[in-house]
Motif scaffolding. Structure first.
Motif, PDB file in Angstrom:
ATOM      1  N   ARG A   1      -9.742  -5.034   7.421  1.00  0.00           N
ATOM      2  CA  ARG A   1      -9.687  -3.749   8.141  1.00  0.00           C
ATOM      3  C   ARG A   1     -10.081  -3.933   9.613  1.00  0.00           C
TER       4      ARG A   1
ATOM      5  N   GLU B   1       0.816  -1.231   0.000  1.00  0.00           N
ATOM      6  CA  GLU B   1       0.000   0.000   0.000  1.00  0.00           C
ATOM      7  C   GLU B   1       0.843   1.271   0.000  1.00  0.00           C
TER       8      GLU B   1
ATOM      9  N   SER C   1      -5.681   3.439  -4.695  1.00  0.00           N
ATOM     10  CA  SER C   1      -6.702   3.869  -5.661  1.00  0.00           C
ATOM     11  C   SER C   1      -6.321   3.611  -7.102  1.00  0.00           C
TER      12      SER C   1
ATOM     13  N   ASP D   1     -14.500  -0.756  -6.576  1.00  0.00           N
ATOM     14  CA  ASP D   1     -13.347  -0.767  -5.669  1.00  0.00           C
ATOM     15  C   ASP D   1     -13.278   0.446  -4.750  1.00  0.00           C
ATOM     16  N   GLU D   2     -14.276   1.307  -4.793  1.00  0.00           N
ATOM     17  CA  GLU D   2     -14.221   2.510  -3.963  1.00  0.00           C
ATOM     18  C   GLU D   2     -14.914   2.286  -2.627  1.00  0.00           C
ATOM     19  N   PRO D   3     -14.137   2.234  -1.523  1.00  0.00           N
ATOM     20  CA  PRO D   3     -14.775   2.043  -0.226  1.00  0.00           C
ATOM     21  C   PRO D   3     -15.641   3.250   0.144  1.00  0.00           C
TER      22      PRO D   3
ATOM     23  N   LYS E   1      -3.516   2.485   6.931  1.00  0.00           N
ATOM     24  CA  LYS E   1      -3.971   1.758   5.745  1.00  0.00           C
ATOM     25  C   LYS E   1      -4.211   2.804   4.660  1.00  0.00           C
ATOM     26  N   SER E   2      -3.813   2.492   3.432  1.00  0.00           N
ATOM     27  CA  SER E   2      -4.019   3.445   2.338  1.00  0.00           C
ATOM     28  C   SER E   2      -4.781   2.768   1.219  1.00  0.00           C
ATOM     29  N   HIS E   3      -5.738   3.499   0.672  1.00  0.00           N
ATOM     30  CA  HIS E   3      -6.491   2.965  -0.455  1.00  0.00           C
ATOM     31  C   HIS E   3      -5.585   2.988  -1.685  1.00  0.00           C
TER      32      HIS E   3
ATOM     33  N   LEU F   1      -8.287   7.296   2.467  1.00  0.00           N
ATOM     34  CA  LEU F   1      -9.246   6.761   1.497  1.00  0.00           C
ATOM     35  C   LEU F   1      -9.117   7.411   0.131  1.00  0.00           C
TER      36      LEU F   1
ATOM     37  N   THR G   1      -8.107   6.988  -9.703  1.00  0.00           N
ATOM     38  CA  THR G   1      -8.759   5.684  -9.511  1.00  0.00           C
ATOM     39  C   THR G   1      -8.256   4.704 -10.539  1.00  0.00           C
TER      40      THR G   1
ATOM     41  N   GLU H   1      -6.849   5.631   8.085  1.00  0.00           N
ATOM     42  CA  GLU H   1      -6.970   5.148   6.706  1.00  0.00           C
ATOM     43  C   GLU H   1      -7.065   6.324   5.752  1.00  0.00           C
TER      44      GLU H   1
END
Ligand SMILES: *Cc1c(COP(=O)(O)O)cnc(C)c1O
Length: 462
Positions: A239, A174, A226, A272-274, A222-224, A257, A394, A255
């Motif tokens: 998570r 990540e 993207s 895939d987008e939380p 934690k890193s998205h 996001l 993204t 996190e």
């Protein structure tokens, strides 16, 4: 070539000519001097590169060019363009387009004094964050929220406040680069924290995190990811398990996001987008996300989470240095309100509307435009299926079906068509695919689609 260079006029001699003096009176000596300097420098570069084999003549046309250059230099440099790339949140083209309500708020608050940091009820000072905090909490389920200048500022400030002098645990899978200067390892270093990389690029387990925790550990980050995806032989802890681990050791779980969806858009090609609310519900102590990506508002970086954590970040000097400005705050508040009844964010917020418009509507838009272009000299127009993208960092693979006009010309190459479309205001930005230029319908407003019907023939079929 040397003779031609020697024949180039001196700037001072040009300025002493009657035509130049007239222009200096009409405009200013400084502007005319600069324009003359540029014209002569341009002629010199043409001679040196072999593109000019005649002398620069100080004829009426020369002075018309000088006047045109002066007028061009007076125009605002930041101009609108027509985004026909099919990339909805296009970072180079200004990311999200704002809703009319948000524009009205910028106009209203920019033109007058406001209660930015003042409570008219009590006559006392108040916080600028108070205009949006409750709204963000309502939309995300967080206890508290803080808005800074952008998401990069939100991540950096959070780490400066919570992790400086301590260790940040982050998965090797990540350690994301968002673009240019935002690379997670560098941001962690700049915050004064030290990074402890966990696991391997493709596999990270909960036990890897647990084994890395020692007395210096401050944050689990934690890193998205993207803009890329790990597929194949991969693993990452849930998570919820990471949050439990953080709590068991009195650590903070943060996190990043990135785009930060406030509503679920998985039905619209963005699986895939939380969703921010889900991550808050899972127990994250704080999350950070952008205001001008999927949220569809102005540039902003939102921190949302537990009250004790957000309050602590808000008190850090970096939060003051990177606070949101009043115009973006005005636009953000109104954009957030468009997520609440009686509004439907998917139609009220332009970025979400662009992402969720049914492909068949775009096909109709393409057909209308094609009809408008019928008879345009030497132009071949087709309608083709395309894949539009959310953009803004993204994943390219999240496919959003779309339609584009495909342009070809009997006289111009695709590169020349694209260049002609870009020349003039507003520039029309498409993309080249093989021998044609594609103008994607997904990123156009209805008004822009109509204007294109007039602009395209003017620029490429004259
Ligand atoms: C886009 C992004 C950022 C940076 O956001 P800005 O608002 O451009 O500062 C940070 N982290 C992630 C994961 C992102 O996608």
């Amino acid at each position: 070539m040397n003779a031609q260079l020697r024949h180039l006029p001196q700037i001072q001699a040009v300025l002493e000519m009657d035509e130049a003096e007239a222009l200096s009176v009409k405009y200013s000596l400084q502007e005319v001097t600069e324009a003359v300097r540029q014209q002569i420098a341009f002629a010199r570069s043409e001679i040196l590169s072999g593109q000019r084999d005649t002398d620069l003549v100080l004829d009426p046309a020369f002075f018309e060019n000088i006047e045109a250059a002066v007028l061009a230099s007076r125009k605002a440099h930041l101009q609108t363009v027509i985004n026909a790339t099919g990339i909805v949140i296009h970072t180079n083209l200004g990311r999200a387009r704002l809703a009319p309500e948000a524009l009205e708020a910028i106009h209203r608050v920019g033109a007058a004094y406001s209660n930015l940091e003042y409570d008219p009820d009590t006559g006392n000072r108040s916080s600028r964050q108070g205009h949006v905090e409750d709204l963000i909490c309502r939309l995300t389920g967080a206890e508290a929220a803080l808005v800074l200048n952008n998401c990069a500022a939100a991540v950096l400030t959070s780490l400066m406040c919570l992790a400086a002098g301590r260790t940040v645990l982050a998965s090797r899978g990540e350690l994301v680069e968002i673009g240019g200067a935002f690379r997670m390892p560098d941001v962690i270093a700049a915050s004064g924290a030290s990074l402890k990389e966990i696991g391997a690029t493709n596999k990270t387990r909960l036990t890897d995190y647990a084994e890395a925790i020692d007395d210096d550990t401050g944050v689990i980050l934690k890193s998205h990811t993207s803009n890329y995806r790990l597929t194949g032989f991969t693993a990452a802890p849930a998570r919820e398990d990471l949050i439990k681990l953080a709590e068991a050791h009195d650590l903070v779980f943060l996190e990043d996001l990135g785009s930060g969806a406030l509503i679920d858009l998985s039905d619209h090609g963005l699986p895939d987008e939380p969703v921010v609310r889900d991550v808050i519900a899972a127990g994250a102590h704080a999350v950070m996300f952008s205001g001008d990506k999927l949220l569809g508002g102005p540039q902003a970086g939102i921190i949302a989470g537990k009250k004790s954590i957000v309050t602590q970040i808000a008190r850090h000097p970096a939060a003051r240095a990177m606070r949101i400005d009043k115009l973006n705050l005005a636009a953000l508040e109104v954009t957030l309100r468009l997520y609440l009844p009686p509004h439907d964010p998917k139609s009220a917020i332009p970025a979400l509307e662009a992402l969720t418009t049914p492909a068949k509507t775009l096909r109709m838009r393409a057909e209308q435009l094609k009809t408008q272009l019928e008879g345009a000299d030497s132009l071949h127009v087709d309608i083709v299926e395309t894949i539009a993208q959310m953009g803004g960092g993204t994943l390219p693979g999240q496919d959003i079906p779309s339609y584009a006009l495909s342009l070809q010309s009997e006289r111009l190459t695709a590169t020349q068509i694209a260049k002609s479309l870009r020349s003039g205001t507003p520039a029309i930005i498409g993309r080249i695919q093989k021998d044609s230029v594609l103008l994607d319908m997904r990123t156009l407003s209805e008004d822009e689609a109509k204007i294109l019907g007039m602009l395209i023939p003017q620029r490429v079929a004259q």
